[in-house]
Write an enzyme that holds these catalytic residues in place. Structure first.
Site, PDB file in Angstrom:
ATOM      1  N   ASP A 106       0.745  -1.119  -0.105  1.00 19.77           N
ATOM      2  CA  ASP A 106      -0.107   0.194   0.027  1.00 19.77           C
ATOM      3  C   ASP A 106       0.847   1.255   0.035  1.00 19.77           C
ATOM      4  O   ASP A 106       2.085   1.088   0.457  1.00 19.77           O
ATOM      5  CB  ASP A 106      -1.144  -0.026   1.331  1.00 19.77           C
ATOM      6  CG  ASP A 106      -1.816  -1.133   1.379  1.00 19.77           C
ATOM      7  OD1 ASP A 106      -2.187  -1.745   0.408  1.00 19.77           O
ATOM      8  OD2 ASP A 106      -2.239  -1.556   2.538  1.00 19.77           O
TER       9      ASP A 106
HETATM   10  N1  URA Z   1      -1.346  -5.783   3.841  1.00 24.00           N
HETATM   11  C1  URA Z   1      -1.881  -4.712   3.864  1.00 24.00           C
HETATM   12  O1  URA Z   1      -2.655  -4.280   4.617  1.00 24.00           O
HETATM   13  N2  URA Z   1      -0.906  -3.483   3.456  1.00 24.00           N
HETATM   14  C2  URA Z   1       0.242  -4.067   2.595  1.00 24.00           C
HETATM   15  O2  URA Z   1       0.674  -2.954   2.027  1.00 24.00           O
HETATM   16  C3  URA Z   1       0.646  -5.236   2.793  1.00 24.00           C
HETATM   17  C4  URA Z   1      -0.117  -6.201   3.331  1.00 24.00           C
END
Ligand code: URA
Length: 244
Positions: A106
């Site tokens: 993310d």
């Molecule tokens: N899980 C999440 O919620 N975000 C990420 O970036 C990776 C795994």
């Protein structure tokens, strides 16, 4: 000047086997600088010559590169730039390879991210059958209680599938470690949300048996051959499928 036989140059670019490339040449399907060439031994130079097969230009195959990046928050994992947003590949400015990230983190997630130009390797790492575990360190706004740990370890529904972590452990007051095998969007945040924990920071620290270590945030470095193997180590342990 780096001259190569036409058949060898085409095979190295991934068009087909050397023998099959010779056939293409004999059949008159290969042009060099717009002219049909029917002699496989013709010498060509990628920096000077334009080569095409069936009128489609052929690009020299890049040598494969594998980087580990300590992704900073604020960068998105995308090859295209939506608007003015910062993308992870901005951190690789000056590199000439056609790079992409292996999977995604993310925008606000930090930590271990692999970047390569090798589609086959990326596919192996991302494919669900690879069974590769990933470990995250999560900082939360609240103190973690045994009840939180119990709810976290139950997992959560993510994209219509129930995701159950392999392990969840408390590190200190407001920090826990979580290990998951799936690679679904926002999975750790969704699992934390179900436990009513507000995530302040999320950082990936391991993929397979490859550990992020002390690489500073925003920096990247080449993976060693051994480290490449470590990424797929879980897969090799758990799958009888032969690797090429
Ligand atoms: N899980 C999440 O919620 N975000 C990420 O970036 C990776 C795994």
């Amino acid at each position: 000047m780096d001259k190569k036989r036409l058949s060898k140059a085409l095979a190295a670019a991934g068009i087909a086997s050397r023998r099959a490339c010779e056939e293409l040449i004999f059949e008159g399907r290969v042009k060099v600088n717009g002219k049909v060439i029917k002699i496989p031994q013709t010498l060509v130079d990628w920096s000077l010559d334009q080569i095409s097969v069936d009128e489609s230009p052929v690009q020299k195959e890049e040598s494969k590169v594998y980087y580990m990046l300590n992704k900073p928050a604020g960068y998105i994992c995308s090859s295209a730039r939506p608007g003015q947003k910062k993308i992870v590949l901005d951190l690789f400015a000056g590199r000439t390879e056609r790079l992409f990230t292996i999977g995604r983190l993310d925008k606000e997630t930090e930590g271990l991210l692999l970047v390569t130009n090798d589609g086959r390797f990326a596919h192996e790492v991302i494919h669900p059958s690879s069974n590769i575990s990933k470990e995250y360190v999560v900082k939360t706004a609240q103190e973690i209680t045994p009840e939180h740990l119990e709810t976290l370890s139950q997992g959560a529904r993510v994209d219509e599938k129930w995701i159950r972590p392999i392990s969840v452990t408390k590190v200190r007051r407001g920090t826990f470690r979580i290990c998951v095998k799936e690679g679904r969007k926002h999975e750790v945040r969704i699992i934390a949300e179900r436990a009513q924990l507000k995530v302040l920071e999320l950082r990936r620290v391991r993929i397979g048996s490859l550990i992020l270590g002390t690489l500073p945030v925003g920096e990247y470095r080449n993976l060693t051959d051994r480290e490449k193997e470590l990424v797929l180590a879980d897969f090799k342990k758990s799958s009888p499928r032969k690797k090429s």
